[in-house]
Design a protein around this motif. Structure first.
Motif, PDB file in Angstrom:
ATOM      1  N   ASP A  36      -4.417  -7.268 -27.019  1.00  0.00           N
ATOM      2  CA  ASP A  36      -4.947  -6.084 -27.080  1.00  0.00           C
ATOM      3  C   ASP A  36      -6.068  -5.894 -27.400  1.00  0.00           C
ATOM      4  O   ASP A  36      -6.813  -7.102 -27.854  1.00  0.00           O
ATOM      5  CB  ASP A  36      -3.919  -5.171 -27.798  1.00  0.00           C
ATOM      6  CG  ASP A  36      -3.896  -5.673 -29.461  1.00  0.00           C
ATOM      7  OD1 ASP A  36      -4.634  -5.835 -29.917  1.00  0.00           O
ATOM      8  OD2 ASP A  36      -2.462  -5.687 -29.710  1.00  0.00           O
ATOM      9  N   VAL A  37      -6.983  -4.698 -27.793  1.00  0.00           N
ATOM     10  CA  VAL A  37      -8.197  -4.468 -28.150  1.00  0.00           C
ATOM     11  C   VAL A  37      -8.386  -4.595 -29.600  1.00  0.00           C
ATOM     12  O   VAL A  37      -9.508  -4.681 -30.164  1.00  0.00           O
ATOM     13  CB  VAL A  37      -8.436  -2.960 -27.915  1.00  0.00           C
ATOM     14  CG1 VAL A  37      -8.752  -2.607 -26.458  1.00  0.00           C
ATOM     15  CG2 VAL A  37      -7.614  -1.957 -28.117  1.00  0.00           C
ATOM     16  N   ARG A  58     -11.870  -5.897 -20.084  1.00  0.00           N
ATOM     17  CA  ARG A  58     -10.671  -4.908 -20.431  1.00  0.00           C
ATOM     18  C   ARG A  58     -10.058  -4.641 -18.749  1.00  0.00           C
ATOM     19  O   ARG A  58     -10.949  -4.233 -17.777  1.00  0.00           O
ATOM     20  CB  ARG A  58     -10.973  -3.655 -21.067  1.00  0.00           C
ATOM     21  CG  ARG A  58      -9.759  -2.725 -20.896  1.00  0.00           C
ATOM     22  CD  ARG A  58     -10.182  -1.376 -21.440  1.00  0.00           C
ATOM     23  NE  ARG A  58      -8.801  -0.668 -21.262  1.00  0.00           N
ATOM     24  CZ  ARG A  58      -8.153   0.056 -22.261  1.00  0.00           C
ATOM     25  NH1 ARG A  58      -8.636  -0.021 -23.655  1.00  0.00           N
ATOM     26  NH2 ARG A  58      -7.139   0.640 -22.049  1.00  0.00           N
ATOM     27  N   GLU A  59      -9.143  -5.009 -18.714  1.00  0.00           N
ATOM     28  CA  GLU A  59      -8.470  -4.591 -17.084  1.00  0.00           C
ATOM     29  C   GLU A  59      -7.401  -3.965 -17.248  1.00  0.00           C
ATOM     30  O   GLU A  59      -6.301  -4.440 -18.233  1.00  0.00           O
ATOM     31  CB  GLU A  59      -8.245  -6.207 -16.595  1.00  0.00           C
ATOM     32  CG  GLU A  59      -7.672  -6.161 -15.142  1.00  0.00           C
ATOM     33  CD  GLU A  59      -7.541  -7.640 -14.555  1.00  0.00           C
ATOM     34  OE1 GLU A  59      -7.442  -7.628 -13.308  1.00  0.00           O
ATOM     35  OE2 GLU A  59      -7.627  -8.522 -15.303  1.00  0.00           O
ATOM     36  N   ASN A  60      -7.169  -2.940 -16.440  1.00  0.00           N
ATOM     37  CA  ASN A  60      -5.882  -1.886 -16.647  1.00  0.00           C
ATOM     38  C   ASN A  60      -4.828  -2.464 -15.527  1.00  0.00           C
ATOM     39  O   ASN A  60      -5.381  -2.251 -14.395  1.00  0.00           O
ATOM     40  CB  ASN A  60      -6.383  -0.603 -16.305  1.00  0.00           C
ATOM     41  CG  ASN A  60      -7.182   0.067 -17.305  1.00  0.00           C
ATOM     42  OD1 ASN A  60      -7.024  -0.285 -18.662  1.00  0.00           O
ATOM     43  ND2 ASN A  60      -8.013   0.976 -17.039  1.00  0.00           N
ATOM     44  N   ILE A  65      -2.812  -3.508 -20.389  1.00  0.00           N
ATOM     45  CA  ILE A  65      -3.833  -4.130 -20.133  1.00  0.00           C
ATOM     46  C   ILE A  65      -4.167  -5.634 -20.384  1.00  0.00           C
ATOM     47  O   ILE A  65      -3.189  -5.979 -21.045  1.00  0.00           O
ATOM     48  CB  ILE A  65      -4.865  -3.290 -21.122  1.00  0.00           C
ATOM     49  CG1 ILE A  65      -4.643  -3.756 -22.547  1.00  0.00           C
ATOM     50  CG2 ILE A  65      -4.797  -1.707 -20.813  1.00  0.00           C
ATOM     51  CD1 ILE A  65      -5.767  -3.142 -23.440  1.00  0.00           C
ATOM     52  N   VAL A  67      -7.095  -8.139 -21.839  1.00  0.00           N
ATOM     53  CA  VAL A  67      -8.363  -8.211 -22.438  1.00  0.00           C
ATOM     54  C   VAL A  67      -8.880  -9.721 -22.699  1.00  0.00           C
ATOM     55  O   VAL A  67      -7.929 -10.617 -22.720  1.00  0.00           O
ATOM     56  CB  VAL A  67      -8.543  -7.476 -23.840  1.00  0.00           C
ATOM     57  CG1 VAL A  67      -8.035  -6.079 -23.705  1.00  0.00           C
ATOM     58  CG2 VAL A  67      -7.385  -8.164 -25.002  1.00  0.00           C
ATOM     59  N   GLU A  91     -13.724   0.053  -9.467  1.00  0.00           N
ATOM     60  CA  GLU A  91     -12.909   1.267  -9.863  1.00  0.00           C
ATOM     61  C   GLU A  91     -12.508   1.841  -8.343  1.00  0.00           C
ATOM     62  O   GLU A  91     -13.087   1.468  -7.473  1.00  0.00           O
ATOM     63  CB  GLU A  91     -13.512   2.325 -10.381  1.00  0.00           C
ATOM     64  CG  GLU A  91     -14.317   2.187 -11.731  1.00  0.00           C
ATOM     65  CD  GLU A  91     -15.097   3.267 -12.515  1.00  0.00           C
ATOM     66  OE1 GLU A  91     -14.558   4.407 -12.307  1.00  0.00           O
ATOM     67  OE2 GLU A  91     -15.736   2.931 -13.692  1.00  0.00           O
ATOM     68  N   LYS A 108     -11.274  -2.420 -13.846  1.00  0.00           N
ATOM     69  CA  LYS A 108     -11.601  -3.446 -14.796  1.00  0.00           C
ATOM     70  C   LYS A 108     -13.222  -3.035 -15.157  1.00  0.00           C
ATOM     71  O   LYS A 108     -13.872  -2.372 -14.435  1.00  0.00           O
ATOM     72  CB  LYS A 108     -11.844  -4.826 -13.989  1.00  0.00           C
ATOM     73  CG  LYS A 108     -12.272  -6.111 -14.649  1.00  0.00           C
ATOM     74  CD  LYS A 108     -12.603  -7.213 -13.760  1.00  0.00           C
ATOM     75  CE  LYS A 108     -11.310  -7.676 -13.103  1.00  0.00           C
ATOM     76  NZ  LYS A 108     -11.495  -9.149 -12.225  1.00  0.00           N
ATOM     77  N   LYS A 125     -12.438  -2.554 -28.268  1.00  0.00           N
ATOM     78  CA  LYS A 125     -11.931  -1.096 -28.245  1.00  0.00           C
ATOM     79  C   LYS A 125     -12.956  -0.041 -27.903  1.00  0.00           C
ATOM     80  O   LYS A 125     -12.724   1.133 -27.595  1.00  0.00           O
ATOM     81  CB  LYS A 125     -11.545  -0.663 -29.920  1.00  0.00           C
ATOM     82  CG  LYS A 125     -12.530  -0.651 -30.783  1.00  0.00           C
ATOM     83  CD  LYS A 125     -11.763  -0.110 -32.212  1.00  0.00           C
ATOM     84  CE  LYS A 125     -12.758  -0.274 -33.430  1.00  0.00           C
ATOM     85  NZ  LYS A 125     -13.277  -1.896 -33.502  1.00  0.00           N
ATOM     86  N   ALA A 129     -11.701   3.033 -21.220  1.00  0.00           N
ATOM     87  CA  ALA A 129     -10.427   2.652 -20.581  1.00  0.00           C
ATOM     88  C   ALA A 129     -10.586   3.576 -19.139  1.00  0.00           C
ATOM     89  O   ALA A 129     -10.107   3.142 -18.219  1.00  0.00           O
ATOM     90  CB  ALA A 129      -9.281   3.553 -21.110  1.00  0.00           C
ATOM     91  N   ASN A 130     -11.704   4.506 -18.934  1.00  0.00           N
ATOM     92  CA  ASN A 130     -11.823   4.861 -17.525  1.00  0.00           C
ATOM     93  C   ASN A 130     -13.140   4.611 -16.755  1.00  0.00           C
ATOM     94  O   ASN A 130     -13.396   4.994 -15.796  1.00  0.00           O
ATOM     95  CB  ASN A 130     -12.089   6.533 -17.706  1.00  0.00           C
ATOM     96  CG  ASN A 130     -13.025   6.989 -18.772  1.00  0.00           C
ATOM     97  OD1 ASN A 130     -13.516   6.177 -19.449  1.00  0.00           O
ATOM     98  ND2 ASN A 130     -13.404   8.345 -18.667  1.00  0.00           N
TER      99      ASN A 130
END
Length: 295
Positions: A36-37, A58-60, A65, A67, A91, A108, A125, A129-130
């Motif tokens: 995680d972050v 960071r990859e959703n 996620i 990282v 995106e 990503k 962190k 995220a967007n």
């Protein structure tokens, strides 16, 4: 005491050894077990500063996620990153049939840098995220990607199975692709590559099923120091009228909307490119030693 010749040889050797050590070394954080972050990474590796970047990723994912804290080769992608400080994103702009609206999905985001320990774990962190919240005007998306109520077929450039490449954007020789009518969706892609040569590569074909969703997937890079945004790859799923025209990629580049709010934590302060800084140090030391030798 050293004689003059011995002193010159000794000083020349010092300059040579210092140059090798300074130019080639870049210190990056690197941990392969982050979940995680809040990853408590304290492992540092030394890599070639001329060929590598330190990165945070960071990859959703659908179930959470991913990282990463590591380094990558400078030519890791299909396009050469011309400056070491950038944020790259992948995106998706996708149509929601239920609410009949377009939305953004950040897949990503990568922060790359090139000063010692610049990929500090506590910056994970800060990766938004967007992403860069890439978007396009809804009316343009509706007009170009959606099928009109009175439209039964989709016109699509049907190209060979292999990717078609050329040295000019938005152009494919007419004998390489032919206009076809698709019952369902058309998929079209553009990729800009610069590793061996500058090329614009395209794919375009009909999809024989109705399970796709109108969308645009964009891979782009924002060069932080230069304030320069570039789209490197675009993939489109559409069933609008003539949505597979190559000029649609130019329209996207002209109309793309970007949110730079999340970039603020990564803006340069007083730091400079490590290779530039090192080169300046070497130059000053060389001048100093040469002055001693001449004296």
């Amino acid at each position: 005491m050293f004689d003059n010749i011995s002193l010159k040889l000794l000083l020349s050797l010092c300059i040579f050894l210092f140059s090798i050590q300074s130019i080639l070394t870049l210190r990056c954080y690197e941990c392969k077990d982050c979940t995680d972050v809040s990853c408590p990474c304290d492992n540092i590796v030394e890599v070639n500063a001329n060929e590598s970047f330190c990165i945070l990723l960071r990859e959703n994912l659908s179930n959470g996620i991913n990282v990463e804290i590591k380094h990558i080769p400078r030519n890791f992608a299909t396009h050469y990153e011309y400056t070491p400080y950038y944020i790259s994103v992948e995106e998706t702009i996708i149509y929601n049939k239920t609410i009949e609206k377009w939305s953004n999905q950040a897949n990503k985001i990568v922060y790359a840098c090139q000063t010692d320990e610049c990929n500090r774990p506590n910056l994970l962190k800060e990766l938004p995220a967007n992403g860069l919240s890439l978007s396009l005007p809804s009316d343009w998306l509706n007009e170009n990607l959606l099928r009109k109520t009175d439209q039964k077929m989709t016109t699509c450039n049907e190209c060979p199975d292999v990717t078609v490449c050329g040295n000019k954007p938005y152009f494919v020789s007419p004998d390489q692709c032919s206009i076809q009518e698709c019952e369902h969706f058309c998929i079209i892609g553009e990729k800009f590559t610069t590793i061996e040569a500058t090329e614009y590569c395209y794919t375009s074909f009909c999809v024989p099923s109705d399970t796709q969703t109108p969308s645009i997937i964009i891979e782009a890079v924002y060069y932080i120091h230069n304030k320069d945004f570039r789209i490197n790859e675009t993939d489109i799923i559409c069933h609008g009228v003539n949505c597979s025209r190559l000029e649609i990629f130019r329209d996207i580049k002209e109309k793309i909307q970007i949110d730079y709010t999340g970039v603020k934590p990564f803006l340069p302060g007083n730091h400079v490119n490590s290779i530039y800084s090192t080169s300046m140090s070497i130059l000053l030391i060389t001048i100093f030693f040469q002055s001693l030798i001449s004296y």
